[in-house]
Scaffold this active site. Sequence first.
Site, PDB file in Angstrom:
ATOM      1  N   HIS A 270       0.989  -1.152  -0.158  1.00 41.03           N
ATOM      2  CA  HIS A 270       0.275  -0.023   0.067  1.00 41.03           C
ATOM      3  C   HIS A 270       0.851   1.261   0.101  1.00 41.03           C
ATOM      4  O   HIS A 270       1.857   1.201   0.579  1.00 41.03           O
ATOM      5  CB  HIS A 270      -0.973   0.067   1.218  1.00 41.03           C
ATOM      6  CG  HIS A 270      -1.930   0.844   0.866  1.00 41.03           C
ATOM      7  ND1 HIS A 270      -2.109   2.232   1.277  1.00 41.03           N
ATOM      8  CD2 HIS A 270      -3.203   0.514   0.482  1.00 41.03           C
ATOM      9  CE1 HIS A 270      -3.274   2.613   0.918  1.00 41.03           C
ATOM     10  NE2 HIS A 270      -3.975   1.524   0.685  1.00 41.03           N
ATOM     11  N   ASP A 324      -7.785  -5.536   0.691  1.00 42.97           N
ATOM     12  CA  ASP A 324      -8.312  -6.422  -0.114  1.00 42.97           C
ATOM     13  C   ASP A 324      -7.888  -7.972   0.057  1.00 42.97           C
ATOM     14  O   ASP A 324      -8.581  -8.859  -0.597  1.00 42.97           O
ATOM     15  CB  ASP A 324      -7.797  -6.262  -1.610  1.00 42.97           C
ATOM     16  CG  ASP A 324      -8.332  -5.081  -2.091  1.00 42.97           C
ATOM     17  OD1 ASP A 324      -9.549  -4.702  -1.858  1.00 42.97           O
ATOM     18  OD2 ASP A 324      -7.832  -4.510  -2.863  1.00 42.97           O
TER      19      ASP A 324
HETATM   20  N1  CMC Z   1       4.041  -7.662  -4.009  1.00 43.28           N
HETATM   21  C1  CMC Z   1       5.383  -7.611  -4.373  1.00 43.28           C
HETATM   22  N2  CMC Z   1       6.165  -6.449  -4.286  1.00 43.28           N
HETATM   23  C2  CMC Z   1       5.377  -5.411  -4.022  1.00 43.28           C
HETATM   24  C3  CMC Z   1       4.230  -5.220  -3.955  1.00 43.28           C
HETATM   25  C4  CMC Z   1       3.252  -6.600  -3.991  1.00 43.28           C
HETATM   26  N3  CMC Z   1       1.911  -6.457  -3.715  1.00 43.28           N
HETATM   27  N4  CMC Z   1       3.685  -3.909  -3.601  1.00 43.28           N
HETATM   28  C5  CMC Z   1       4.739  -3.343  -3.875  1.00 43.28           C
HETATM   29  N5  CMC Z   1       5.776  -4.038  -4.170  1.00 43.28           N
HETATM   30  C6  CMC Z   1       7.140  -3.664  -4.222  1.00 43.28           C
HETATM   31  C7  CMC Z   1       7.399  -3.292  -5.622  1.00 43.28           C
HETATM   32  O1  CMC Z   1       7.867  -4.152  -6.598  1.00 43.28           O
HETATM   33  C8  CMC Z   1       8.444  -2.170  -5.459  1.00 43.28           C
HETATM   34  O2  CMC Z   1       9.607  -2.779  -5.317  1.00 43.28           O
HETATM   35  P1  CMC Z   1      11.105  -2.240  -5.832  1.00 43.28           P
HETATM   36  O3  CMC Z   1      11.247  -1.150  -5.322  1.00 43.28           O
HETATM   37  O4  CMC Z   1      12.028  -3.331  -5.502  1.00 43.28           O
HETATM   38  O5  CMC Z   1      10.900  -1.978  -7.503  1.00 43.28           O
HETATM   39  C9  CMC Z   1       8.143  -1.561  -4.319  1.00 43.28           C
HETATM   40  O6  CMC Z   1       7.274  -2.379  -3.379  1.00 43.28           O
HETATM   41  C10 CMC Z   1       7.278  -0.192  -4.496  1.00 43.28           C
HETATM   42  O7  CMC Z   1       6.143  -0.759  -5.129  1.00 43.28           O
HETATM   43  P2  CMC Z   1       5.071   0.180  -6.008  1.00 43.28           P
HETATM   44  O8  CMC Z   1       4.341  -0.411  -6.925  1.00 43.28           O
HETATM   45  O9  CMC Z   1       6.261   1.215  -6.474  1.00 43.28           O
HETATM   46  O10 CMC Z   1       4.193   0.850  -4.911  1.00 43.28           O
HETATM   47  P3  CMC Z   1       3.005   1.758  -4.934  1.00 43.28           P
HETATM   48  O11 CMC Z   1       2.804   2.711  -3.661  1.00 43.28           O
HETATM   49  O12 CMC Z   1       3.173   2.611  -6.334  1.00 43.28           O
HETATM   50  O13 CMC Z   1       1.817   0.722  -5.052  1.00 43.28           O
HETATM   51  C11 CMC Z   1       0.219  -0.734  -4.715  1.00 43.28           C
HETATM   52  C12 CMC Z   1       0.979   0.544  -4.240  1.00 43.28           C
HETATM   53  C13 CMC Z   1      -0.932  -1.008  -3.919  1.00 43.28           C
HETATM   54  C14 CMC Z   1      -0.441  -0.448  -6.169  1.00 43.28           C
HETATM   55  C15 CMC Z   1       1.113  -1.873  -4.872  1.00 43.28           C
HETATM   56  O14 CMC Z   1       1.437  -2.434  -3.348  1.00 43.28           O
HETATM   57  C16 CMC Z   1       0.412  -3.132  -5.490  1.00 43.28           C
HETATM   58  O15 CMC Z   1       0.370  -3.129  -6.795  1.00 43.28           O
HETATM   59  N6  CMC Z   1       0.009  -3.960  -4.899  1.00 43.28           N
HETATM   60  C17 CMC Z   1      -0.845  -5.344  -5.471  1.00 43.28           C
HETATM   61  C18 CMC Z   1      -2.242  -4.899  -5.676  1.00 43.28           C
HETATM   62  C19 CMC Z   1      -3.286  -4.680  -4.506  1.00 43.28           C
HETATM   63  O16 CMC Z   1      -3.266  -5.590  -3.645  1.00 43.28           O
HETATM   64  N7  CMC Z   1      -3.889  -3.664  -4.759  1.00 43.28           N
HETATM   65  C20 CMC Z   1      -4.856  -3.072  -3.634  1.00 43.28           C
HETATM   66  C21 CMC Z   1      -4.608  -1.919  -2.872  1.00 43.28           C
HETATM   67  S1  CMC Z   1      -5.463  -1.657  -1.269  1.00 43.28           S
HETATM   68  C22 CMC Z   1      -6.995  -1.283  -1.939  1.00 43.28           C
HETATM   69  C23 CMC Z   1      -7.287  -0.260  -2.721  1.00 43.28           C
HETATM   70  O17 CMC Z   1      -6.643   0.817  -2.568  1.00 43.28           O
HETATM   71  O18 CMC Z   1      -8.012  -0.288  -3.677  1.00 43.28           O
END
Ligand code: CMC
Length: 387
Positions: A270, A324
């Site tokens: 998140h 989620d």
């Molecule tokens: N699994 C593995 N690695 C992850 C995950 C994950 N779920 N989430 C973040 N990371 C890693 C990502 O690979 C990156 O690593 P590195 O710095 O080594 O490249 C680092 O953490 C930062 O990730 P990001 O994608 O830049 O983080 P963000 O803040 O842009 O994205 C997020 C947040 C929620 C989109 C992301 O954590 C994600 O894609 N999660 C999976 C989808 C999910 O569960 N979404 C529901 C979110 S909560 C409810 C809502 O808001 O709807």
Amino acid sequence: MAVDSLTPPVEGPAFSPGLEGVPATHSAICDIDGRQGLLTYRGYTVGDLVGQSSFLETAYLLIWGELPTAAELRAFEHEVQMHRRVSFRIRDMMKSFPSQGHPMDALQASAASLGLFYSRRALDNPEYIVGAVVRLLAKIPTMVAAFQLIRKGQDPIQPRDDLPYAANFLYMLTEREPDPMAARIFDACLILHAEHSLNASTFSARVTASTLTDPYAVVASAVGTLAGPLHGGANEDVLTMLEEIGSEDRVEAWLDQAIASKQKIMGFGHREYKVKDPRAVILQKLAEELFDRFGHDPLYDLARRLEQAAATRLGPKGIYPNVDFYSGLVYRKLGIPEDLFTPIFAIARTAGWLAHWKEQLGANRIYRPSQIYTGASGRDWMPLQAR
Ligand code: CMC
């Protein structure tokens, strides 16, 4: 040409991909402490609201800023109840939707269609604001339930005036009056999903609101944004992922392989939380209550095993279960089809979107950020034959 994170443009503030850390509004609706794992709506913890309040009372709090008195709550519940029905024209329109279409697309189209029926843009009229709030809270669940029956080839059933909000939705979906405990837990889920500050769909709602368009367009644009797998759509993908893993003994190998191939683990991570999402903590308890009463779900053991395995591998990066991760297991136990999980998220989040719509109107300036142009310039036009 790639633009690095935080590369300063020639003039103006630094660029932050995904607008991370960039304040885009003042807001008094919701606060998140992502290090402590605390979530408050208008200053009340979400745990207190789940324990003491109902979804409609929480919606009132979010939208109007204060908890209602008993008389105000009764009047609000009554108004919402009176507006639950949707026009036969909307039901007929939904009957022409393809039955294999995703219910989020059906919801986005039907939410937008409300703008065809109700007078537009009397945004300075408090009665118009109240009317739009009531209609959207009342009709969105009816439309989600209607599409579920229509796609099965059945006629939608009418709302039941004697049932409260959550129970009535489950009734319209399943055509059976729900068990009171199931209805209470479903209502708690709606509270937990009602608001979450400036997430993607709420930002989308505020951008749309800032143009002074009608509230049905505001909610329709937010529904479209919520549908994506990085946002609300993740709840559906969590169950698919757990089913794909298949058994507890495969969890660690699956996770190692997923991390090695840089695959996102659905229901984890998140932007705001660096600890376990407080909503996931509550949803996990609700899931356990449901399992105690209605029977265990082996996917829950698998989910817990995945959470444990992820703690050592992803925890150091601040990646823990989000809202989620456990919500799908709750909905599955309530007998709700997987592709309705995100529409249910939308039913709840409509309260938050409307709170932000109202707040945006109170201090509006149209959103119009800038960009850092990275394209070509000064090119000479070339005739077709010469290319
Ligand atoms: N699994 C593995 N690695 C992850 C995950 C994950 N779920 N989430 C973040 N990371 C890693 C990502 O690979 C990156 O690593 P590195 O710095 O080594 O490249 C680092 O953490 C930062 O990730 P990001 O994608 O830049 O983080 P963000 O803040 O842009 O994205 C997020 C947040 C929620 C989109 C992301 O954590 C994600 O894609 N999660 C999976 C989808 C999910 O569960 N979404 C529901 C979110 S909560 C409810 C809502 O808001 O709807």
